[in-house]
Design a protein around this motif. Structure first.
Motif, PDB file in Angstrom:
ATOM      1  N   ALA A  23       0.853  -1.195   0.000  1.00 41.56           N
ATOM      2  CA  ALA A  23       0.000   0.000   0.000  1.00 41.56           C
ATOM      3  C   ALA A  23       0.892   1.249   0.000  1.00 41.56           C
ATOM      4  CB  ALA A  23      -0.890  -0.010   1.247  1.00 41.56           C
ATOM      5  N   PRO A  24       0.356   2.395  -0.465  1.00 37.27           N
ATOM      6  CA  PRO A  24       1.163   3.622  -0.492  1.00 37.27           C
ATOM      7  C   PRO A  24       1.815   3.948   0.851  1.00 37.27           C
ATOM      8  CG  PRO A  24      -0.889   3.970  -1.661  1.00 37.27           C
ATOM      9  CD  PRO A  24      -0.988   2.610  -1.025  1.00 37.27           C
ATOM     10  N   GLU A  25       1.060   3.786   1.956  1.00 36.64           N
ATOM     11  CA  GLU A  25       1.636   4.130   3.266  1.00 36.64           C
ATOM     12  C   GLU A  25       2.747   3.148   3.663  1.00 36.64           C
ATOM     13  OE1 GLU A  25      -2.210   1.812   4.098  1.00 36.64           O
ATOM     14  OE2 GLU A  25      -1.528   3.367   2.705  1.00 36.64           O
ATOM     15  N   GLU A  26       2.687   1.915   3.162  1.00 38.07           N
ATOM     16  CA  GLU A  26       3.744   0.932   3.453  1.00 38.07           C
ATOM     17  C   GLU A  26       5.012   1.250   2.657  1.00 38.07           C
ATOM     18  OE1 GLU A  26       0.978  -2.957   4.550  1.00 38.07           O
ATOM     19  OE2 GLU A  26       1.511  -2.604   2.457  1.00 38.07           O
ATOM     20  N   ILE A  27       4.826   1.666   1.405  1.00 42.75           N
ATOM     21  CA  ILE A  27       5.987   2.055   0.589  1.00 42.75           C
ATOM     22  C   ILE A  27       6.652   3.279   1.216  1.00 42.75           C
ATOM     23  CG2 ILE A  27       6.736   2.921  -1.670  1.00 42.75           C
ATOM     24  CD1 ILE A  27       4.365   1.348  -2.913  1.00 42.75           C
ATOM     25  N   ARG A  28       5.826   4.248   1.613  1.00 45.02           N
ATOM     26  CA  ARG A  28       6.374   5.472   2.204  1.00 45.02           C
ATOM     27  C   ARG A  28       7.066   5.174   3.542  1.00 45.02           C
ATOM     28  NH1 ARG A  28       6.306  11.250   1.756  1.00 45.02           N
ATOM     29  NH2 ARG A  28       7.966  11.649   3.244  1.00 45.02           N
ATOM     30  N   TYR A  29       6.506   4.242   4.300  1.00 50.69           N
ATOM     31  CA  TYR A  29       7.126   3.818   5.567  1.00 50.69           C
ATOM     32  C   TYR A  29       8.521   3.237   5.306  1.00 50.69           C
ATOM     33  CZ  TYR A  29       8.019   0.843   9.659  1.00 50.69           C
ATOM     34  OH  TYR A  29       8.598   0.226  10.745  1.00 50.69           O
ATOM     35  N   LEU A  30       8.639   2.371   4.289  1.00 50.80           N
ATOM     36  CA  LEU A  30       9.939   1.766   3.963  1.00 50.80           C
ATOM     37  C   LEU A  30      10.939   2.832   3.508  1.00 50.80           C
ATOM     38  CD1 LEU A  30       8.855  -1.525   2.137  1.00 50.80           C
ATOM     39  CD2 LEU A  30       9.987  -1.361   4.374  1.00 50.80           C
ATOM     40  N   ILE A  31      10.466   3.812   2.729  1.00 51.97           N
ATOM     41  CA  ILE A  31      11.344   4.912   2.285  1.00 51.97           C
ATOM     42  C   ILE A  31      11.858   5.696   3.499  1.00 51.97           C
ATOM     43  CG2 ILE A  31      11.415   7.125   1.060  1.00 51.97           C
ATOM     44  CD1 ILE A  31       9.431   5.891  -0.986  1.00 51.97           C
ATOM     45  N   ASP A  32      10.947   6.012   4.416  1.00 50.79           N
ATOM     46  CA  ASP A  32      11.339   6.754   5.621  1.00 50.79           C
ATOM     47  C   ASP A  32      12.314   5.953   6.485  1.00 50.79           C
ATOM     48  OD1 ASP A  32       9.865   8.974   4.907  1.00 50.79           O
ATOM     49  OD2 ASP A  32       8.100   8.416   6.063  1.00 50.79           O
ATOM     50  N   GLN A  33      12.077   4.642   6.566  1.00 55.14           N
ATOM     51  CA  GLN A  33      13.005   3.778   7.314  1.00 55.14           C
ATOM     52  C   GLN A  33      14.384   3.769   6.654  1.00 55.14           C
ATOM     53  OE1 GLN A  33      12.367   2.147  10.370  1.00 55.14           O
ATOM     54  NE2 GLN A  33      10.668   3.576  10.163  1.00 55.14           N
ATOM     55  N   ALA A  34      14.395   3.726   5.313  1.00 58.09           N
ATOM     56  CA  ALA A  34      15.664   3.732   4.570  1.00 58.09           C
ATOM     57  C   ALA A  34      16.449   5.012   4.869  1.00 58.09           C
ATOM     58  CB  ALA A  34      15.390   3.607   3.074  1.00 58.09           C
ATOM     59  N   ILE A  35      15.742   6.143   4.894  1.00 59.54           N
ATOM     60  CA  ILE A  35      16.393   7.435   5.177  1.00 59.54           C
ATOM     61  C   ILE A  35      16.948   7.443   6.604  1.00 59.54           C
ATOM     62  CG2 ILE A  35      15.923   9.914   5.513  1.00 59.54           C
ATOM     63  CD1 ILE A  35      13.992   9.662   3.036  1.00 59.54           C
ATOM     64  N   GLU A  36      16.190   6.866   7.539  1.00 57.61           N
ATOM     65  CA  GLU A  36      16.630   6.799   8.938  1.00 57.61           C
ATOM     66  C   GLU A  36      17.836   5.856   9.101  1.00 57.61           C
ATOM     67  OE1 GLU A  36      16.943   7.133  13.098  1.00 57.61           O
ATOM     68  OE2 GLU A  36      16.278   8.477  11.509  1.00 57.61           O
ATOM     69  N   LEU A  37      17.807   4.725   8.423  1.00 60.46           N
ATOM     70  CA  LEU A  37      18.943   3.788   8.496  1.00 60.46           C
ATOM     71  C   LEU A  37      20.196   4.401   7.870  1.00 60.46           C
ATOM     72  CD1 LEU A  37      17.233   0.346   7.701  1.00 60.46           C
ATOM     73  CD2 LEU A  37      18.007   1.186   9.908  1.00 60.46           C
ATOM     74  N   LYS A  38      19.998   5.192   6.823  1.00 58.92           N
ATOM     75  CA  LYS A  38      21.121   5.896   6.185  1.00 58.92           C
ATOM     76  C   LYS A  38      21.726   6.911   7.163  1.00 58.92           C
ATOM     77  CE  LYS A  38      22.087   8.550   1.938  1.00 58.92           C
ATOM     78  NZ  LYS A  38      21.454   9.013   0.677  1.00 58.92           N
TER      79      LYS A  38
END
Length: 316
Positions: A23-38
């Motif tokens: 879902a859009p909110e799940e994709i956006r969640y993964l993107i935000d997690q990626a930015i945080e892990l970076k």
């Protein structure tokens, strides 16, 4: 990160096979997690939620970015990656994919596969009891698309309302980018020569999602039409791995589809150029664009590491 994406989503045990599955909110969640892990990695913070876990990495197709980013990523998350080439396992030769999936699930905490036929990914996921991640198939390249949308968000500060021009072969990368744009509210214009359009089923699915979530999917012939007022211009090689025999014929078909300085005059002045790599300078992209000030191809390549870490941390 916007407040709407601060929520914690539980994606444990989920496969990551295609952008369509999230879902859009799940994709956006993964993107935000990626930015945080970076951010954590750049700050030298140790974050190892996958301590003691093992990812099996099946490579029927060789790769630079997928191999290195997954192996480094699982290691940084505290786990271990196990590289398995097509010569290392019996899958599809002496053993069914289903049986291989069942056996590997008893040993591993997750499986990544990079293969030719998408049906192999589906079959592996059906048989596995651990999360399966699609590292690339002929139909879909969702890890690439996730990293791409992370990169666009970092560079542009937003996603919804932006325009992406994708110029070239309507391949697996185009499919995943189209679905991502549809779900995240971007306009994607895909320009391909006749006979090289994205798969009609993928196009219909992307358009259906675009209608639902505010995105827009355009397929056209003219690269200039696609590039008009684009925020992002994206291309890929004309002949992907396994299509080497078609190289000559594709060079003829794609004449006029090179992303070069003349074409970029149609894009917005602050456009960014993206390419999933490897690139052939002088073929699908001119040297000036590939190595120019608008190019963000190596930031994009780096983000494969962070996006895939987000997928592994969330699902495993």
């Amino acid at each position: 990160m916007g407040n709407e994406t601060q929520m914690e989503l539980d994606l444990r045990g989920r496969d990551f096979l295609a952008m369509a599955d999230y879902a859009p909110e799940e994709i956006r969640y993964l993107i935000d997690q990626a930015i945080e892990l970076k951010r954590k990695q750049k700050a030298g913070e140790v974050y190892q939620p996958l301590k003691g876990k093992t990812l099996g990495m099946i490579f029927e197709k060789s790769s630079t970015r997928t191999r290195v980013s997954f192996e480094v990523g699982i290691y940084q998350l505290g786990g271990q990656g196990l590289f398995l080439s097509k010569n290392d396992i019996q899958m599809g030769r002496g053993e069914t994919i289903w049986d291989t999936a069942q056996v590997m699930s008893r040993y591993l905490d997750g499986i990544m596969i990079r293969t030719f036929a998408h049906r192999n990914v589906i079959e592996l996921a059906r048989g596995a009891t651990v999360p399966v991640i699609n590292g690339l198939s002929d139909q879909s390249h969702p890890c690439q698309a996730l990293a791409d949308y992370q990169t666009i968000l970092e560079k542009k500060g937003k996603l919804a309302g932006l325009k992406i021009a994708y110029i070239g072969d309507g391949n697996n990368v185009a499919h995943s980018l189209m679905m991502g744009a549809a779900k995240l509210g971007l306009h994607i214009a895909v320009a391909t020569p006749e006979g090289y359009e994205p798969n009609p089923v993928e196009t219909k699915m992307a358009r259906d999602n675009a209608a639902k979530y505010g995105g827009q999917v355009t397929i056209c012939r003219d690269p200039r039409e696609a590039a008009e007022d684009a925020d992002v211009v994206y291309t890929d090689v004309w002949a992907s791995m396994g299509q080497e025999a078609e190289q000559r014929e594709r060079e003829v078909a794609f004449k006029g589809y090179q992303v070069n300085e003349a074409l970029m005059k149609h894009a917005k002045p602050d456009y960014v150029f993206m390419h999933c790599l490897p690139a052939h300078r002088g073929e699908e992209v001119s040297e000036g664009v590939m190595d120019g000030e608008h190019s963000i191809v190596f930031d994009q390549a780096e983000n494969r590491l962070h996006a895939q870490k987000a997928i592994m941390a969330a699902t495993m």
